[in-house]
Design a protein around this motif. Structure first.
Motif, PDB file in Angstrom:
ATOM      1  N   ILE A  30       0.843  -1.203   0.000  1.00  0.00           N
ATOM      2  CA  ILE A  30       0.000   0.000   0.000  1.00  0.00           C
ATOM      3  C   ILE A  30       0.878   1.252   0.000  1.00  0.00           C
ATOM      4  N   ALA A  31       1.959   1.241   0.782  1.00  0.00           N
ATOM      5  CA  ALA A  31       2.850   2.400   0.867  1.00  0.00           C
ATOM      6  C   ALA A  31       3.532   2.678  -0.468  1.00  0.00           C
ATOM      7  N   GLU A  33       2.404   2.033  -3.382  1.00  0.00           N
ATOM      8  CA  GLU A  33       1.409   2.521  -4.331  1.00  0.00           C
ATOM      9  C   GLU A  33       0.865   3.903  -3.985  1.00  0.00           C
ATOM     10  N   SER A  34       1.106   4.382  -2.782  1.00  0.00           N
ATOM     11  CA  SER A  34       0.603   5.709  -2.402  1.00  0.00           C
ATOM     12  C   SER A  34       1.598   6.787  -2.837  1.00  0.00           C
ATOM     13  N   SER A  83       2.552   9.367  -1.107  1.00  0.00           N
ATOM     14  CA  SER A  83       3.318   9.866   0.042  1.00  0.00           C
ATOM     15  C   SER A  83       4.595   9.053   0.239  1.00  0.00           C
ATOM     16  N   ASP A 121       5.048   7.096   4.446  1.00  0.00           N
ATOM     17  CA  ASP A 121       4.765   5.692   4.738  1.00  0.00           C
ATOM     18  C   ASP A 121       5.832   4.772   4.144  1.00  0.00           C
ATOM     19  N   ASP A 122       6.448   5.171   3.038  1.00  0.00           N
ATOM     20  CA  ASP A 122       7.552   4.375   2.474  1.00  0.00           C
ATOM     21  C   ASP A 122       8.691   4.275   3.485  1.00  0.00           C
TER      22      ASP A 122
END
Length: 135
Positions: free
Chosen positions: A29-30, A32-33, A35, A38-39
């Protein structure tokens, strides 16, 4: 099936779910976001989880004598993983990043094209533009 048996099964599943399945899902999810915050959290988690696993392998004979080790590890990983705490990013920022700076892992004088500091080891492994590595 009695309650104790059910509790034992839940307890044995908590580790893989908390340590691997949820972080795997959250990492995808991180990525693909849009931001990058979160990575950083999830990359820091995988760095710390790898370090913890290596440490566990090295001191396994000592840990076998500690019957509560699994519970302590589960609590630590929960703190690292849960978004309310963001423990992995905290530990990375507070301790790992400082050690990397101190021992020269990051060369702050040189910057990559995106403005981030260059890492000599990563530069060695990654091909330059127009260059191919022979494997």
């Amino acid at each position: 099936m009695d309650r104790w048996t059910l509790l034992t099964y839940v307890h044995s599943l908590a580790g893989p779910v908390m340590m691997l399945l949820y972080p795997l899902y959250a990492s995808i999810i991180a990525i693909e976001s849009p931001s990058k915050v979160d990575d950083e959290q999830w990359l820091a988690y995988w760095i710390l989880y790898s370090f913890l696993t290596l440490l566990e392998m090295l001191i396994q004979p000592i840990l076998e004598r500690m019957p509560i080790w699994y519970d302590m590890k589960l609590a630590l990983v929960a703190w690292l993983v849960l978004p309310q705490f963001k423990g992995a990013a905290y530990i990375y920022d507070r301790f790992v990043r400082e050690k990397i700076k101190k021992y020269g892992g990051l060369d702050r004088r040189q910057s990559s094209p995106n403005g981030k500091p260059r890492n000599k080891f990563v530069d060695f492994l990654t091909p330059k533009k127009g260059e191919q590595k022979a494997y």
